[in-house]
Scaffold this active site. Structure first.
Site, PDB file in Angstrom:
ATOM      1  N   LYS A 160       0.842  -1.206   0.000  1.00 57.71           N
ATOM      2  CA  LYS A 160       0.000   0.000   0.000  1.00 57.71           C
ATOM      3  C   LYS A 160       0.870   1.246   0.000  1.00 57.71           C
ATOM      4  O   LYS A 160       2.013   1.213   0.467  1.00 57.71           O
ATOM      5  CB  LYS A 160      -0.858   0.014   1.285  1.00 57.71           C
ATOM      6  CG  LYS A 160      -2.004  -0.961   1.311  1.00 57.71           C
ATOM      7  CD  LYS A 160      -2.764  -0.845   2.631  1.00 57.71           C
ATOM      8  CE  LYS A 160      -3.913  -1.825   2.709  1.00 57.71           C
ATOM      9  NZ  LYS A 160      -4.963  -1.615   1.724  1.00 57.71           N
ATOM     10  N   ARG A 184     -10.445 -11.413   2.133  1.00 57.75           N
ATOM     11  CA  ARG A 184     -11.346 -12.433   1.594  1.00 57.75           C
ATOM     12  C   ARG A 184     -10.699 -13.822   1.626  1.00 57.75           C
ATOM     13  O   ARG A 184     -11.402 -14.831   1.681  1.00 57.75           O
ATOM     14  CB  ARG A 184     -11.763 -12.052   0.174  1.00 57.75           C
ATOM     15  CG  ARG A 184     -10.609 -11.903  -0.762  1.00 57.75           C
ATOM     16  CD  ARG A 184     -10.967 -11.137  -2.034  1.00 57.75           C
ATOM     17  NE  ARG A 184     -11.036  -9.687  -1.843  1.00 57.75           N
ATOM     18  CZ  ARG A 184     -11.384  -8.824  -2.781  1.00 57.75           C
ATOM     19  NH1 ARG A 184     -11.709  -9.251  -3.975  1.00 57.75           N
ATOM     20  NH2 ARG A 184     -11.415  -7.525  -2.530  1.00 57.75           N
TER      21      ARG A 184
HETATM   22  N1  BES Z   1      -8.118  -3.704   4.469  1.00 52.19           N
HETATM   23  C1  BES Z   1      -8.294  -3.274   3.141  1.00 52.19           C
HETATM   24  C2  BES Z   1      -9.574  -2.476   2.913  1.00 52.19           C
HETATM   25  C3  BES Z   1      -9.713  -1.174   3.658  1.00 52.19           C
HETATM   26  C4  BES Z   1      -9.382   0.020   3.052  1.00 52.19           C
HETATM   27  C5  BES Z   1     -10.239  -1.145   4.934  1.00 52.19           C
HETATM   28  C6  BES Z   1      -9.557   1.205   3.726  1.00 52.19           C
HETATM   29  C7  BES Z   1     -10.412   0.055   5.609  1.00 52.19           C
HETATM   30  C8  BES Z   1     -10.078   1.228   5.012  1.00 52.19           C
HETATM   31  C9  BES Z   1      -8.326  -4.485   2.200  1.00 52.19           C
HETATM   32  O1  BES Z   1      -7.558  -5.562   2.600  1.00 52.19           O
HETATM   33  C10 BES Z   1      -7.802  -4.043   0.883  1.00 52.19           C
HETATM   34  O2  BES Z   1      -6.669  -3.679   0.812  1.00 52.19           O
HETATM   35  N2  BES Z   1      -8.632  -4.108  -0.153  1.00 52.19           N
HETATM   36  C11 BES Z   1      -8.245  -3.719  -1.464  1.00 52.19           C
HETATM   37  C12 BES Z   1      -8.793  -4.733  -2.435  1.00 52.19           C
HETATM   38  C13 BES Z   1      -8.285  -4.577  -3.837  1.00 52.19           C
HETATM   39  C14 BES Z   1      -6.810  -4.897  -3.903  1.00 52.19           C
HETATM   40  C15 BES Z   1      -9.057  -5.487  -4.755  1.00 52.19           C
HETATM   41  C16 BES Z   1      -8.820  -2.342  -1.741  1.00 52.19           C
HETATM   42  O3  BES Z   1      -9.927  -2.050  -1.285  1.00 52.19           O
HETATM   43  O4  BES Z   1      -8.134  -1.545  -2.374  1.00 52.19           O
HETATM   44 MN    MN Z   2      -5.569  -5.406   1.941  1.00 48.15          MN
END
Ligand code: BES
Ligand code: MN
Ligand code: ZN
Length: 502
Positions: free
Chosen positions: A277, A351
Protein backbone atom coordinates in the site's frame (compact mmCIF):
# COMPACT_ATOMS: atom_id res chain seq x y z
CA UNK A 1 -19.59 5.49 35.42
CA UNK A 2 -22.76 4.43 37.15
CA UNK A 3 -26.39 4.76 36.10
CA UNK A 4 -29.31 4.95 38.47
CA UNK A 5 -32.92 5.90 37.93
CA UNK A 6 -35.89 7.12 39.96
CA UNK A 7 -39.39 8.32 39.19
CA UNK A 8 -39.72 11.41 41.39
CA UNK A 9 -37.90 14.58 40.46
CA UNK A 10 -36.25 15.55 43.75
CA UNK A 11 -32.80 17.03 43.32
CA UNK A 12 -30.02 15.05 44.97
CA UNK A 13 -27.91 17.10 47.39
CA UNK A 14 -24.70 15.99 45.63
CA UNK A 15 -25.87 17.00 42.15
CA UNK A 16 -23.28 19.18 40.44
CA UNK A 17 -24.66 19.10 36.89
CA UNK A 18 -28.32 19.32 35.90
CA UNK A 19 -29.40 18.18 32.44
CA UNK A 20 -32.73 19.12 30.88
CA UNK A 21 -33.52 17.48 27.53
CA UNK A 22 -36.20 19.52 25.76
CA UNK A 23 -38.69 18.92 22.96
CA UNK A 24 -39.97 22.49 23.04
CA UNK A 25 -39.13 25.67 24.92
CA UNK A 26 -42.76 26.18 25.89
CA UNK A 27 -43.23 26.53 29.65
CA UNK A 28 -39.53 25.96 30.27
CA UNK A 29 -39.27 29.25 32.17
CA UNK A 30 -41.77 27.95 34.73
CA UNK A 31 -39.95 24.82 35.93
CA UNK A 32 -40.16 24.55 39.70
CA UNK A 33 -36.45 23.85 39.74
CA UNK A 34 -35.72 27.52 38.94
CA UNK A 35 -35.87 30.48 41.33
CA UNK A 36 -37.34 33.76 40.11
CA UNK A 37 -34.18 35.19 38.61
CA UNK A 38 -33.44 31.96 36.69
CA UNK A 39 -37.03 31.92 35.42
CA UNK A 40 -36.52 35.45 34.11
CA UNK A 41 -33.22 34.49 32.48
CA UNK A 42 -34.70 31.42 30.78
CA UNK A 43 -37.65 33.48 29.59
CA UNK A 44 -35.30 35.96 27.95
CA UNK A 45 -33.17 33.24 26.40
CA UNK A 46 -36.28 31.74 24.83
CA UNK A 47 -37.43 35.12 23.50
CA UNK A 48 -34.05 35.89 21.96
CA UNK A 49 -33.99 32.34 20.50
CA UNK A 50 -30.61 31.69 22.12
CA UNK A 51 -32.25 28.68 23.75
CA UNK A 52 -33.62 26.26 21.18
CA UNK A 53 -35.24 22.83 21.26
CA UNK A 54 -33.78 21.82 17.89
CA UNK A 55 -32.03 18.46 17.85
CA UNK A 56 -28.34 18.82 18.56
CA UNK A 57 -28.49 22.23 20.22
CA UNK A 58 -26.92 22.66 23.66
CA UNK A 59 -27.11 25.60 26.03
CA UNK A 60 -25.74 26.07 29.55
CA UNK A 61 -26.80 28.39 32.36
CA UNK A 62 -25.92 28.41 36.04
CA UNK A 63 -28.74 28.25 38.57
CA UNK A 64 -29.07 28.29 42.33
CA UNK A 65 -29.52 24.71 43.46
CA UNK A 66 -28.43 22.98 46.64
CA UNK A 67 -27.35 26.37 48.01
CA UNK A 68 -24.73 26.85 45.30
CA UNK A 69 -24.41 27.84 41.65
CA UNK A 70 -24.88 24.69 39.61
CA UNK A 71 -24.46 24.23 35.88
CA UNK A 72 -27.69 23.44 34.10
CA UNK A 73 -27.57 22.28 30.47
CA UNK A 74 -30.43 22.15 27.98
CA UNK A 75 -30.23 19.54 25.19
CA UNK A 76 -32.51 19.99 22.18
CA UNK A 77 -34.39 16.84 21.14
CA UNK A 78 -36.88 18.19 18.60
CA UNK A 79 -36.56 16.44 15.24
CA UNK A 80 -37.63 17.87 11.88
CA UNK A 81 -40.05 14.96 11.58
CA UNK A 82 -41.54 12.68 14.23
CA UNK A 83 -40.82 12.10 17.89
CA UNK A 84 -37.38 11.11 19.17
CA UNK A 85 -36.91 7.36 19.19
CA UNK A 86 -34.45 4.94 20.74
CA UNK A 87 -31.51 6.17 18.69
CA UNK A 88 -32.02 9.76 19.80
CA UNK A 89 -32.02 8.72 23.45
CA UNK A 90 -28.82 6.76 22.91
CA UNK A 91 -27.26 9.84 21.33
CA UNK A 92 -28.54 12.08 24.10
CA UNK A 93 -27.06 9.80 26.72
CA UNK A 94 -23.69 9.83 24.95
CA UNK A 95 -23.73 13.63 24.72
CA UNK A 96 -24.63 13.96 28.40
CA UNK A 97 -21.80 11.66 29.37
CA UNK A 98 -19.26 13.63 27.38
CA UNK A 99 -20.56 16.89 28.90
CA UNK A 100 -20.30 15.38 32.38
CA UNK A 101 -16.69 14.36 31.78
CA UNK A 102 -15.75 17.79 30.42
CA UNK A 103 -17.51 19.44 33.36
CA UNK A 104 -15.60 17.15 35.77
CA UNK A 105 -18.93 16.31 37.38
CA UNK A 106 -19.35 13.66 40.04
CA UNK A 107 -23.13 13.52 40.18
CA UNK A 108 -25.30 14.35 37.20
CA UNK A 109 -29.05 14.54 37.32
CA UNK A 110 -31.12 14.30 34.16
CA UNK A 111 -34.55 15.85 34.56
CA UNK A 112 -36.46 14.26 31.75
CA UNK A 113 -40.01 15.43 32.32
CA UNK A 114 -39.97 17.27 29.00
CA UNK A 115 -39.14 14.14 27.00
CA UNK A 116 -42.26 12.41 25.84
CA UNK A 117 -40.99 8.88 25.82
CA UNK A 118 -44.30 7.46 26.94
CA UNK A 119 -44.61 5.49 23.70
CA UNK A 120 -41.25 3.77 23.98
CA UNK A 121 -40.69 0.46 25.74
CA UNK A 122 -39.11 1.09 29.13
CA UNK A 123 -36.84 -1.91 28.75
CA UNK A 124 -35.39 -0.75 25.44
CA UNK A 125 -35.22 2.85 26.60
CA UNK A 126 -33.12 1.76 29.57
CA UNK A 127 -30.86 -0.25 27.27
CA UNK A 128 -30.30 2.70 24.94
CA UNK A 129 -29.52 5.10 27.73
CA UNK A 130 -27.04 2.74 29.37
CA UNK A 131 -25.41 1.93 26.02
CA UNK A 132 -25.02 5.58 25.15
CA UNK A 133 -23.50 6.25 28.55
CA UNK A 134 -20.95 3.43 28.43
CA UNK A 135 -19.97 4.21 24.86
CA UNK A 136 -19.82 7.96 25.46
CA UNK A 137 -17.46 7.44 28.41
CA UNK A 138 -14.89 5.53 26.35
CA UNK A 139 -11.31 6.64 26.00
CA UNK A 140 -8.18 4.79 24.94
CA UNK A 141 -5.34 5.62 27.30
CA UNK A 142 -3.41 2.34 27.32
CA UNK A 143 -0.29 4.04 25.98
CA UNK A 144 -0.60 7.44 27.68
CA UNK A 145 1.55 7.95 30.76
CA UNK A 146 -1.07 10.15 32.32
CA UNK A 147 -4.37 8.38 32.85
CA UNK A 148 -7.53 10.39 33.40
CA UNK A 149 -9.83 9.69 36.30
CA UNK A 150 -13.21 9.99 34.73
CA UNK A 151 -14.86 6.78 35.87
CA UNK A 152 -16.24 8.29 39.03
CA UNK A 153 -19.48 9.73 37.70
CA UNK A 154 -23.00 8.78 38.72
CA UNK A 155 -25.70 9.69 36.25
CA UNK A 156 -29.11 9.71 37.80
CA UNK A 157 -32.00 9.74 35.34
CA UNK A 158 -35.21 11.04 36.77
CA UNK A 159 -37.49 8.98 34.62
CA UNK A 160 -40.72 10.91 34.96
CA UNK A 161 -43.50 10.05 32.51
CA UNK A 162 -42.60 6.40 32.79
CA UNK A 163 -45.37 4.45 34.41
CA UNK A 164 -44.02 3.64 37.88
CA UNK A 165 -44.55 -0.04 37.08
CA UNK A 166 -42.08 0.35 34.21
CA UNK A 167 -39.17 1.36 36.40
CA UNK A 168 -38.11 -2.25 36.90
CA UNK A 169 -38.18 -2.83 33.13
CA UNK A 170 -36.13 0.34 32.61
CA UNK A 171 -33.55 -0.89 35.10
CA UNK A 172 -33.44 -4.36 33.58
CA UNK A 173 -32.87 -2.81 30.15
CA UNK A 174 -30.12 -0.61 31.50
CA UNK A 175 -28.26 -3.73 32.71
CA UNK A 176 -28.37 -5.11 29.16
CA UNK A 177 -27.22 -1.75 27.80
CA UNK A 178 -24.29 -1.69 30.18
CA UNK A 179 -23.14 -5.10 28.92
CA UNK A 180 -23.54 -4.11 25.26
CA UNK A 181 -21.74 -0.79 25.82
CA UNK A 182 -18.86 -2.58 27.55
CA UNK A 183 -18.71 -5.04 24.63
CA UNK A 184 -18.40 -2.17 22.14
CA UNK A 185 -15.63 -0.63 24.24
CA UNK A 186 -13.78 -3.95 24.30
CA UNK A 187 -13.90 -4.02 20.50
CA UNK A 188 -12.63 -0.42 20.41
CA UNK A 189 -9.72 -1.34 22.70
CA UNK A 190 -8.74 -4.23 20.44
CA UNK A 191 -8.98 -2.18 17.25
CA UNK A 192 -7.05 0.75 18.72
CA UNK A 193 -4.22 -1.48 19.93
CA UNK A 194 -1.24 -1.13 17.55
CA UNK A 195 0.14 -4.03 15.55
CA UNK A 196 3.38 -4.28 17.55
CA UNK A 197 1.22 -5.14 20.56
CA UNK A 198 -1.64 -7.04 18.94
CA UNK A 199 -0.39 -9.67 16.48
CA UNK A 200 -1.72 -13.13 15.64
CA UNK A 201 0.22 -14.68 18.53
CA UNK A 202 -0.73 -12.15 21.22
CA UNK A 203 -4.35 -12.09 19.97
CA UNK A 204 -4.57 -15.82 20.70
CA UNK A 205 -3.15 -15.33 24.20
CA UNK A 206 -5.50 -12.42 24.85
CA UNK A 207 -8.56 -14.45 23.80
CA UNK A 208 -7.58 -17.32 26.10
CA UNK A 209 -7.01 -14.95 28.99
CA UNK A 210 -10.23 -12.99 28.45
CA UNK A 211 -12.56 -15.98 28.35
CA UNK A 212 -10.80 -18.09 30.99
CA UNK A 213 -13.35 -19.42 33.49
CA UNK A 214 -16.29 -18.10 31.44
CA UNK A 215 -19.03 -19.92 29.55
CA UNK A 216 -17.10 -19.40 26.28
CA UNK A 217 -14.73 -22.17 25.25
CA UNK A 218 -11.69 -20.97 23.34
CA UNK A 219 -9.96 -23.39 20.99
CA UNK A 220 -7.32 -22.56 18.43
CA UNK A 221 -6.61 -24.10 15.07
CA UNK A 222 -2.87 -23.59 14.91
CA UNK A 223 -0.97 -23.07 11.65
CA UNK A 224 0.13 -26.71 11.74
CA UNK A 225 -3.42 -27.94 12.17
CA UNK A 226 -4.73 -25.48 9.58
CA UNK A 227 -2.25 -26.92 7.12
CA UNK A 228 -3.55 -30.43 7.70
CA UNK A 229 -7.08 -29.14 7.18
CA UNK A 230 -6.17 -27.48 3.89
CA UNK A 231 -6.61 -23.87 4.98
CA UNK A 232 -4.02 -22.57 2.55
CA UNK A 233 -5.81 -19.29 1.93
CA UNK A 234 -5.59 -18.36 5.62
CA UNK A 235 -2.00 -19.58 5.84
CA UNK A 236 -0.97 -17.87 2.60
CA UNK A 237 -1.78 -14.40 3.89
CA UNK A 238 0.50 -14.87 6.91
CA UNK A 239 3.43 -16.36 4.98
CA UNK A 240 5.38 -13.10 4.98
CA UNK A 241 4.94 -12.55 8.72
CA UNK A 242 7.00 -13.80 11.67
CA UNK A 243 3.64 -14.74 13.26
CA UNK A 244 1.90 -17.70 11.58
CA UNK A 245 -1.81 -17.34 10.85
CA UNK A 246 -4.34 -19.19 12.99
CA UNK A 247 -8.07 -19.57 13.55
CA UNK A 248 -9.52 -18.66 16.96
CA UNK A 249 -12.79 -20.39 17.82
CA UNK A 250 -15.00 -18.94 20.57
CA UNK A 251 -17.78 -21.33 21.39
CA UNK A 252 -20.95 -20.50 23.32
CA UNK A 253 -23.23 -23.45 23.97
CA UNK A 254 -26.88 -22.43 24.08
CA UNK A 255 -29.97 -24.59 23.71
CA UNK A 256 -29.79 -25.06 19.95
CA UNK A 257 -27.58 -27.56 18.16
CA UNK A 258 -26.51 -25.79 14.98
CA UNK A 259 -24.72 -22.57 15.94
CA UNK A 260 -25.07 -19.11 14.50
CA UNK A 261 -21.54 -18.49 13.19
CA UNK A 262 -20.01 -15.03 13.51
CA UNK A 263 -16.83 -14.65 11.46
CA UNK A 264 -14.54 -11.62 11.90
CA UNK A 265 -11.64 -10.56 9.66
CA UNK A 266 -8.58 -10.44 11.89
CA UNK A 267 -5.75 -8.94 9.86
CA UNK A 268 -3.70 -7.45 12.68
CA UNK A 269 -1.79 -5.35 10.14
CA UNK A 270 -2.44 -4.95 6.43
CA UNK A 271 0.61 -3.55 4.65
CA UNK A 272 -0.80 -4.87 1.39
CA UNK A 273 1.96 -7.49 1.25
CA UNK A 274 4.02 -7.56 -1.98
CA UNK A 275 1.28 -5.45 -3.58
CA UNK A 276 2.25 -2.92 -0.95
CA UNK A 277 0.00 0.00 0.00
CA UNK A 278 1.07 3.66 -0.27
CA UNK A 279 2.49 4.94 3.03
CA UNK A 280 -0.14 7.66 3.50
CA UNK A 281 -2.67 6.47 6.06
CA UNK A 282 -1.12 3.01 6.34
CA UNK A 283 -1.07 3.24 10.14
CA UNK A 284 -4.86 2.88 10.15
CA UNK A 285 -4.34 -0.67 8.86
CA UNK A 286 -3.56 -1.70 12.46
CA UNK A 287 -7.37 -1.74 12.68
CA UNK A 288 -7.82 -4.18 9.81
CA UNK A 289 -8.91 -6.62 12.51
CA UNK A 290 -11.98 -4.51 13.35
CA UNK A 291 -14.27 -7.32 12.16
CA UNK A 292 -12.49 -9.69 14.54
CA UNK A 293 -12.83 -7.09 17.29
CA UNK A 294 -16.58 -6.88 16.64
CA UNK A 295 -16.98 -10.66 16.89
CA UNK A 296 -14.77 -10.78 20.00
CA UNK A 297 -16.74 -7.96 21.67
CA UNK A 298 -20.06 -9.52 20.70
CA UNK A 299 -19.02 -12.90 22.17
CA UNK A 300 -17.98 -11.17 25.39
CA UNK A 301 -21.37 -9.46 25.60
CA UNK A 302 -23.27 -12.63 24.72
CA UNK A 303 -21.41 -14.60 27.38
CA UNK A 304 -23.18 -12.37 29.92
CA UNK A 305 -26.53 -12.06 28.14
CA UNK A 306 -26.79 -15.84 27.65
CA UNK A 307 -28.87 -16.18 24.46
CA UNK A 308 -30.83 -19.35 23.78
CA UNK A 309 -29.05 -19.90 20.44
CA UNK A 310 -25.63 -21.50 20.31
CA UNK A 311 -23.07 -19.13 18.85
CA UNK A 312 -19.68 -19.91 17.34
CA UNK A 313 -17.33 -16.95 16.96
CA UNK A 314 -14.63 -17.59 14.36
CA UNK A 315 -11.66 -15.26 14.14
CA UNK A 316 -9.08 -15.96 11.42
CA UNK A 317 -5.98 -13.96 12.36
CA UNK A 318 -3.06 -13.12 10.12
CA UNK A 319 -0.54 -10.36 9.48
CA UNK A 320 -0.15 -9.29 5.84
CA UNK A 321 3.52 -8.39 5.31
CA UNK A 322 5.93 -8.27 2.36
CA UNK A 323 8.94 -10.58 2.67
CA UNK A 324 10.84 -13.16 0.67
CA UNK A 325 8.47 -15.77 2.05
CA UNK A 326 5.32 -13.77 1.31
CA UNK A 327 2.56 -14.64 -1.13
CA UNK A 328 3.24 -13.17 -4.59
CA UNK A 329 0.97 -11.96 -7.37
CA UNK A 330 0.42 -14.89 -9.71
CA UNK A 331 0.64 -17.49 -6.95
CA UNK A 332 -2.09 -20.13 -6.87
CA UNK A 333 -3.36 -21.56 -3.58
CA UNK A 334 -6.17 -23.95 -2.63
CA UNK A 335 -8.75 -23.21 0.05
CA UNK A 336 -10.21 -25.72 2.52
CA UNK A 337 -13.13 -26.54 0.18
CA UNK A 338 -10.74 -27.46 -2.64
CA UNK A 339 -11.26 -24.31 -4.75
CA UNK A 340 -8.05 -23.00 -6.33
CA UNK A 341 -7.44 -19.26 -6.11
CA UNK A 342 -5.11 -17.17 -8.27
CA UNK A 343 -3.66 -14.24 -6.35
CA UNK A 344 -3.80 -11.19 -8.58
CA UNK A 345 -3.21 -8.72 -5.76
CA UNK A 346 -1.84 -9.63 -2.33
CA UNK A 347 -3.70 -6.65 -0.88
CA UNK A 348 -7.00 -8.48 -1.40
CA UNK A 349 -6.10 -10.64 1.63
CA UNK A 350 -9.17 -10.32 3.86
CA UNK A 351 -11.35 -12.43 1.59
CA UNK A 352 -8.68 -15.17 1.64
CA UNK A 353 -8.64 -15.61 5.40
CA UNK A 354 -12.44 -15.30 5.51
CA UNK A 355 -12.82 -17.96 2.80
CA UNK A 356 -11.21 -20.64 4.97
CA UNK A 357 -13.05 -19.49 8.10
CA UNK A 358 -16.35 -19.69 6.22
CA UNK A 359 -15.44 -23.19 4.97
CA UNK A 360 -14.80 -24.11 8.58
CA UNK A 361 -18.21 -22.72 9.62
CA UNK A 362 -19.78 -24.86 6.89
CA UNK A 363 -17.97 -27.93 8.24
CA UNK A 364 -19.43 -27.11 11.68
CA UNK A 365 -22.95 -27.21 10.17
CA UNK A 366 -23.68 -23.56 10.93
CA UNK A 367 -27.34 -22.58 11.00
CA UNK A 368 -26.33 -19.32 9.37
CA UNK A 369 -23.14 -17.32 8.91
CA UNK A 370 -22.50 -13.62 9.42
CA UNK A 371 -19.08 -12.28 8.51
CA UNK A 372 -17.84 -8.83 9.50
CA UNK A 373 -14.82 -7.33 7.76
CA UNK A 374 -12.95 -4.17 6.85
CA UNK A 375 -12.88 -5.66 3.39
CA UNK A 376 -12.80 -3.01 0.67
CA UNK A 377 -11.83 0.62 0.13
CA UNK A 378 -14.60 0.56 -2.47
CA UNK A 379 -17.09 0.42 0.39
CA UNK A 380 -16.02 3.96 1.34
CA UNK A 381 -16.39 5.06 -2.26
CA UNK A 382 -19.90 3.61 -2.45
CA UNK A 383 -21.33 4.74 0.89
CA UNK A 384 -18.96 7.27 2.43
CA UNK A 385 -18.50 6.99 6.20
CA UNK A 386 -22.25 6.58 6.64
CA UNK A 387 -23.24 2.93 6.72
CA UNK A 388 -22.07 -0.67 6.75
CA UNK A 389 -22.57 -2.40 3.39
CA UNK A 390 -24.51 -5.66 3.67
CA UNK A 391 -24.81 -8.37 1.04
CA UNK A 392 -26.39 -11.80 1.19
CA UNK A 393 -27.35 -15.05 -0.50
CA UNK A 394 -30.57 -15.13 1.58
CA UNK A 395 -32.72 -11.97 1.61
CA UNK A 396 -34.27 -12.82 4.99
CA UNK A 397 -30.85 -12.30 6.62
CA UNK A 398 -30.74 -8.74 5.31
CA UNK A 399 -34.34 -8.06 6.33
CA UNK A 400 -33.63 -9.25 9.87
CA UNK A 401 -30.41 -7.25 10.10
CA UNK A 402 -32.19 -4.11 8.89
CA UNK A 403 -34.66 -4.47 11.78
CA UNK A 404 -31.84 -4.93 14.24
CA UNK A 405 -30.04 -1.85 12.89
CA UNK A 406 -33.22 0.21 13.14
CA UNK A 407 -32.92 -0.16 16.91
CA UNK A 408 -29.13 -0.10 17.31
CA UNK A 409 -28.55 2.93 15.10
CA UNK A 410 -25.62 1.15 13.42
CA UNK A 411 -26.75 1.90 9.89
CA UNK A 412 -26.65 -0.81 7.21
CA UNK A 413 -27.27 -0.53 3.48
CA UNK A 414 -27.76 -3.44 1.11
CA UNK A 415 -25.69 -3.77 -2.05
CA UNK A 416 -26.47 -6.34 -4.77
CA UNK A 417 -24.81 -9.69 -5.34
CA UNK A 418 -25.68 -10.29 -9.00
CA UNK A 419 -24.44 -13.52 -10.59
CA UNK A 420 -22.50 -11.49 -13.17
CA UNK A 421 -20.06 -10.20 -10.51
CA UNK A 422 -18.45 -13.63 -10.89
CA UNK A 423 -17.29 -12.51 -14.34
CA UNK A 424 -15.06 -9.96 -12.59
CA UNK A 425 -13.31 -12.83 -10.79
CA UNK A 426 -12.41 -15.01 -13.77
CA UNK A 427 -8.95 -16.52 -13.71
CA UNK A 428 -7.09 -18.00 -16.68
CA UNK A 429 -5.19 -20.38 -14.41
CA UNK A 430 -7.32 -21.22 -11.36
CA UNK A 431 -10.98 -21.71 -10.38
CA UNK A 432 -11.26 -18.08 -9.31
CA UNK A 433 -9.12 -14.95 -8.96
CA UNK A 434 -8.89 -13.22 -5.58
CA UNK A 435 -9.94 -9.89 -7.09
CA UNK A 436 -10.96 -8.20 -10.27
CA UNK A 437 -8.45 -6.34 -12.43
CA UNK A 438 -10.72 -3.31 -12.74
CA UNK A 439 -11.90 -0.92 -10.06
CA UNK A 440 -15.65 -1.25 -10.56
CA UNK A 441 -18.00 -2.75 -7.96
CA UNK A 442 -15.20 -3.71 -5.58
CA UNK A 443 -17.43 -4.32 -2.56
CA UNK A 444 -19.81 -6.51 -4.54
CA UNK A 445 -17.15 -8.61 -6.25
CA UNK A 446 -15.39 -9.15 -2.90
CA UNK A 447 -18.68 -10.44 -1.45
CA UNK A 448 -19.19 -12.58 -4.55
CA UNK A 449 -15.81 -14.15 -3.87
CA UNK A 450 -16.84 -15.01 -0.29
CA UNK A 451 -20.14 -16.49 -1.45
CA UNK A 452 -18.20 -19.21 -3.29
CA UNK A 453 -17.25 -20.70 0.09
CA UNK A 454 -20.65 -20.63 1.84
CA UNK A 455 -21.97 -23.89 0.36
CA UNK A 456 -25.42 -22.25 0.15
CA UNK A 457 -25.81 -21.83 3.90
CA UNK A 458 -27.74 -18.64 4.76
CA UNK A 459 -25.01 -16.01 4.90
CA UNK A 460 -24.75 -12.29 5.49
CA UNK A 461 -21.64 -10.26 4.71
CA UNK A 462 -21.00 -6.95 6.46
CA UNK A 463 -18.30 -4.70 4.97
CA UNK A 464 -17.42 -2.27 7.76
CA UNK A 465 -14.45 -0.58 6.04
CA UNK A 466 -16.61 2.55 5.77
CA UNK A 467 -17.36 2.60 9.50
CA UNK A 468 -14.01 1.49 10.94
CA UNK A 469 -13.12 4.78 12.62
CA UNK A 470 -14.57 8.07 13.87
CA UNK A 471 -12.78 11.29 12.92
CA UNK A 472 -14.09 13.15 15.95
CA UNK A 473 -16.06 12.53 19.14
CA UNK A 474 -19.79 13.10 18.92
CA UNK A 475 -22.59 11.73 21.10
CA UNK A 476 -21.70 8.11 21.93
CA UNK A 477 -19.21 7.96 19.06
CA UNK A 478 -15.64 8.53 20.22
CA UNK A 479 -12.69 9.58 18.06
CA UNK A 480 -10.61 6.56 17.06
CA UNK A 481 -11.66 3.05 16.12
CA UNK A 482 -15.42 2.77 16.34
CA UNK A 483 -16.21 -0.73 17.60
CA UNK A 484 -18.83 -0.92 14.86
CA UNK A 485 -20.74 -4.18 14.45
CA UNK A 486 -20.95 -5.25 18.07
CA UNK A 487 -24.42 -3.81 18.67
CA UNK A 488 -25.82 -5.30 15.47
CA UNK A 489 -24.26 -8.73 16.07
CA UNK A 490 -25.59 -8.94 19.62
CA UNK A 491 -28.97 -7.60 18.47
CA UNK A 492 -29.14 -10.21 15.72
CA UNK A 493 -28.34 -13.14 18.00
CA UNK A 494 -30.81 -12.00 20.67
CA UNK A 495 -33.70 -10.88 18.51
CA UNK A 496 -33.58 -12.03 14.90
CA UNK A 497 -35.48 -14.96 13.50
CA UNK A 498 -32.69 -16.98 11.97
CA UNK A 499 -33.72 -18.05 8.49
CA UNK A 500 -33.01 -21.39 6.94
CA UNK A 501 -31.64 -21.22 3.42
CA UNK A 502 -34.53 -21.93 1.07
N1 BES B 1 -8.12 -3.70 4.47
C1 BES B 1 -8.29 -3.27 3.14
C2 BES B 1 -9.57 -2.48 2.91
C3 BES B 1 -9.71 -1.17 3.66
C4 BES B 1 -9.38 0.02 3.05
C5 BES B 1 -10.24 -1.14 4.93
C6 BES B 1 -9.56 1.21 3.73
C7 BES B 1 -10.41 0.06 5.61
C8 BES B 1 -10.08 1.23 5.01
C9 BES B 1 -8.33 -4.49 2.20
O1 BES B 1 -7.56 -5.56 2.60
C10 BES B 1 -7.80 -4.04 0.88
O2 BES B 1 -6.67 -3.68 0.81
N2 BES B 1 -8.63 -4.11 -0.15
C11 BES B 1 -8.25 -3.72 -1.46
C12 BES B 1 -8.79 -4.73 -2.43
C13 BES B 1 -8.28 -4.58 -3.84
C14 BES B 1 -6.81 -4.90 -3.90
C15 BES B 1 -9.06 -5.49 -4.76
C16 BES B 1 -8.82 -2.34 -1.74
O3 BES B 1 -9.93 -2.05 -1.29
O4 BES B 1 -8.13 -1.55 -2.37
MN1 MN C 1 -5.57 -5.41 1.94
ZN1 ZN D 1 -7.20 -5.75 4.58
Amino acid sequence: MKLSSQTQSKLDSKTDLIIIPILSTKGLDKLSLFDNSSKKLVNELIKSKALSAKKGSEYSIYIQANQRLTRCMFFGMEKKKGAPGYIEYRELSGSITQAAIQNKSKCVQVIASECQWADLEANQLGQCIAEGMQMGAYEFTEFKTEKSKKANITINWVVSQLKPSSLAAFQKGSKTGQVVGDAVNEARDLANRPANILNPESFEAYAKKTFKGSNIKVTVISAAKAQKMGMNALLGVGKGSQYPSRLLCLEYQGKTKAPICLVGKGVTFDSGGISIKPSKGMSSMKADMSGAAAVFGAMLGLSKLKPKDSVLGLIPVAENMPSSTALKPGDIITAMNGKSIEILNTDAEGRLILADAICYAVSKKARCIIDVATLTGACLVALGEMATAILTNEQAMVDEMKNVAEFSGERVWQLPLYEEYLDYLKSDYADIANCSEGRYGGTCSAAKFLEQFTDDIAWLHMDIASMMSNNSSKQHHIKGMSGVGVQNLIGFVLNAKVPKKS
